[in-house]
Scaffold this active site. Sequence first.
Site, PDB file in Angstrom:
ATOM      1  N   HIS A 116       0.814  -1.216   0.000  1.00  0.00           N
ATOM      2  CA  HIS A 116       0.000   0.000   0.000  1.00  0.00           C
ATOM      3  C   HIS A 116       0.852   1.274   0.000  1.00  0.00           C
ATOM      4  O   HIS A 116       0.337   2.360  -0.285  1.00  0.00           O
ATOM      5  CB  HIS A 116      -0.985  -0.002   1.180  1.00  0.00           C
ATOM      6  CG  HIS A 116      -0.376   0.281   2.509  1.00  0.00           C
ATOM      7  ND1 HIS A 116      -0.050  -0.713   3.424  1.00  0.00           N
ATOM      8  CD2 HIS A 116      -0.034   1.451   3.121  1.00  0.00           C
ATOM      9  CE1 HIS A 116       0.436  -0.168   4.518  1.00  0.00           C
ATOM     10  NE2 HIS A 116       0.467   1.153   4.361  1.00  0.00           N
ATOM     11  N   ASP A 146       0.183  -7.587   1.401  1.00  0.00           N
ATOM     12  CA  ASP A 146       0.621  -6.196   1.575  1.00  0.00           C
ATOM     13  C   ASP A 146       2.148  -6.081   1.552  1.00  0.00           C
ATOM     14  O   ASP A 146       2.734  -5.308   2.308  1.00  0.00           O
ATOM     15  CB  ASP A 146       0.066  -5.601   2.867  1.00  0.00           C
ATOM     16  CG  ASP A 146       0.164  -4.069   2.883  1.00  0.00           C
ATOM     17  OD1 ASP A 146       0.247  -3.474   1.785  1.00  0.00           O
ATOM     18  OD2 ASP A 146       0.192  -3.479   3.972  1.00  0.00           O
ATOM     19  N   GLY A 217       3.480   6.372   8.102  1.00  0.00           N
ATOM     20  CA  GLY A 217       4.880   6.576   7.738  1.00  0.00           C
ATOM     21  C   GLY A 217       5.765   5.431   8.207  1.00  0.00           C
ATOM     22  O   GLY A 217       6.845   5.210   7.675  1.00  0.00           O
ATOM     23  N   ASN A 218       5.298   4.686   9.231  1.00  0.00           N
ATOM     24  CA  ASN A 218       6.019   3.496   9.690  1.00  0.00           C
ATOM     25  C   ASN A 218       5.793   2.298   8.764  1.00  0.00           C
ATOM     26  O   ASN A 218       6.551   1.327   8.805  1.00  0.00           O
ATOM     27  CB  ASN A 218       5.579   3.083  11.095  1.00  0.00           C
ATOM     28  CG  ASN A 218       6.326   3.818  12.188  1.00  0.00           C
ATOM     29  OD1 ASN A 218       5.744   4.603  12.921  1.00  0.00           O
ATOM     30  ND2 ASN A 218       7.625   3.571  12.292  1.00  0.00           N
ATOM     31  N   SER A 219       4.738   2.353   7.953  1.00  0.00           N
ATOM     32  CA  SER A 219       4.374   1.210   7.118  1.00  0.00           C
ATOM     33  C   SER A 219       5.545   0.764   6.253  1.00  0.00           C
ATOM     34  O   SER A 219       6.152   1.576   5.549  1.00  0.00           O
ATOM     35  CB  SER A 219       3.187   1.562   6.222  1.00  0.00           C
ATOM     36  OG  SER A 219       2.028   1.777   6.981  1.00  0.00           O
ATOM     37  N   GLY A 275      -9.827 -25.267  -1.174  1.00  0.00           N
ATOM     38  CA  GLY A 275     -11.207 -25.079  -1.620  1.00  0.00           C
ATOM     39  C   GLY A 275     -12.255 -25.381  -0.569  1.00  0.00           C
ATOM     40  O   GLY A 275     -13.223 -26.099  -0.843  1.00  0.00           O
ATOM     41  N   VAL A 276     -12.086 -24.835   0.628  1.00  0.00           N
ATOM     42  CA  VAL A 276     -13.105 -24.969   1.672  1.00  0.00           C
ATOM     43  C   VAL A 276     -13.325 -23.622   2.344  1.00  0.00           C
ATOM     44  O   VAL A 276     -12.432 -22.774   2.364  1.00  0.00           O
ATOM     45  CB  VAL A 276     -12.709 -26.008   2.749  1.00  0.00           C
ATOM     46  CG1 VAL A 276     -12.660 -27.406   2.173  1.00  0.00           C
ATOM     47  CG2 VAL A 276     -11.391 -25.637   3.417  1.00  0.00           C
ATOM     48  N   ILE A 278     -14.239 -22.262   6.134  1.00  0.00           N
ATOM     49  CA  ILE A 278     -14.107 -22.843   7.472  1.00  0.00           C
ATOM     50  C   ILE A 278     -14.538 -21.864   8.549  1.00  0.00           C
ATOM     51  O   ILE A 278     -14.677 -20.656   8.297  1.00  0.00           O
ATOM     52  CB  ILE A 278     -12.649 -23.292   7.740  1.00  0.00           C
ATOM     53  CG1 ILE A 278     -11.693 -22.101   7.542  1.00  0.00           C
ATOM     54  CG2 ILE A 278     -12.270 -24.474   6.863  1.00  0.00           C
ATOM     55  CD1 ILE A 278     -10.247 -22.412   7.880  1.00  0.00           C
TER      56      ILE A 278
END
Length: 477
Positions: A116, A146, A217-219, A275-276, A278
């Site tokens: 991002h 991300d 800004g830490n991202s 393909g489940v 849960i």
Amino acid sequence: MNPTRNHRKLVFLPILLLLLAMSPAGAASLPNFSDLVEKASPAVVNISTTQKRAVHSRLPEGMEIPDLPEDSPFGDLFRHFFGEEGHGTLPQQRETASLGSGFIISEDGFILTNYHVVEGAEEILVRTSDYSEYDAQVVGGDKRSDIALIKIEAEGLPALETGSSEDLKVGEWVLAIGSPFGFDHSATAGIVSAKGRNLPSENYVPFIQTDVAINPGNSGGPLFDLDGTVVGVNSQIYSRTGGFMGLSFAIPIEVAMNVAEQLRTTGRVSRGWIGVLIQDVNRELAESFGMDHPSGALIAQVLPDGPAEAAGLQVGDVILSYNGAVVKNSAKLPPLVGASPVDRPAELEVMRDGKLRRMEVVIGELPTDNEPVMTASKPVPGKASRLGVTVVPLGEEQRAELKIERDAGVLVEKVEPGPAQAAGIRQGDVILKLGGDWVNSVEKFAELSADLPGGRSVAVLVQRGKGPLFLALRLPE
């Protein structure tokens, strides 16, 4: 009794505690991060990006561009801002800027950050701790985790050493370095609050939760353990104000590096998939499935033509282990499956009808969009049952709208005070399965309801919103 003496004791005690905390013995219990920060900071970078976004200008409702002479300069002005017809058909490009962090993972300029941070960026500027600046290019990005990998043209750069998030313990000290609000190379510390957190936005990443102060800004910046190795990539916070509130989340470094390696070598990220759909097993559901205590991942839906269907997995199965790893709850399973190599078999331990089974499933590749979209339909008149719920037949059009593949289901028209309401059944739910049997008609539902035992929990499978859900229903004795 001397009041003055007691008063002196009360005053002296806090002073004594303060002196103990300031003493070498007290200080030794708290970590000193200064050497770590000094050593690691040169490999942490500030990332700034610029983007161009379309902004549409519009005239107020009912107003149009006035009929001006062809040579009038005002005609060009109106058309520039409001389009030929005055309805905002001509978008204006406006530059926006964003800030983030990242860290160097190789001497030749590969940098890890958040997706991002660089998403949609036209220009990416990387600034190092010695204020050198570089233009960066995106190698690849993965929105689901991300994580993004970017590259600058440089050699001999300081690179950080990666560690193991698996070895982290809750309560252990960790440190973050980043650029909150643009303040370069700010260091903040805290402890690991929890591990293996699943967030609503992503269940394939077992996030590390900390109380380290993380702000915009830490991202993309690194999370360190006390050995100075990177154990996570700071990604997001939970906040009601937009600022730090004590809940920060980091992507485990193993996940981030796996994504980075795939982006670097193939340009895309492949994840395992069975393909489940849960959900967790609570105490009441555990009782209905004949389990001693709640654990595992309960299969609420087996997607058609998927690996689970081919392997013979069924709705109501509870997956207790995956390739030898214990599945304590439903949150533990997606990261295990996602990290599995595609087209390889995986061993499962499954509880079905109160009995343990060992099964093998060949892992498929996670589709780009594997989540079925389901919407609520309008109820039609029907009849009531002893559970305190009124159900009606489910039409073919409604079945297609809800994407229910199996020939089963009755629609809940009304819920009255009673066992169904206590179980959490709502109007608009579609009841698919009751007490282990599929419900394919109103008559079948009434028959199964009449035979339900009292005094113990019975599993009910309902379709709600975007997916199926097991609920535990208990009739009085």
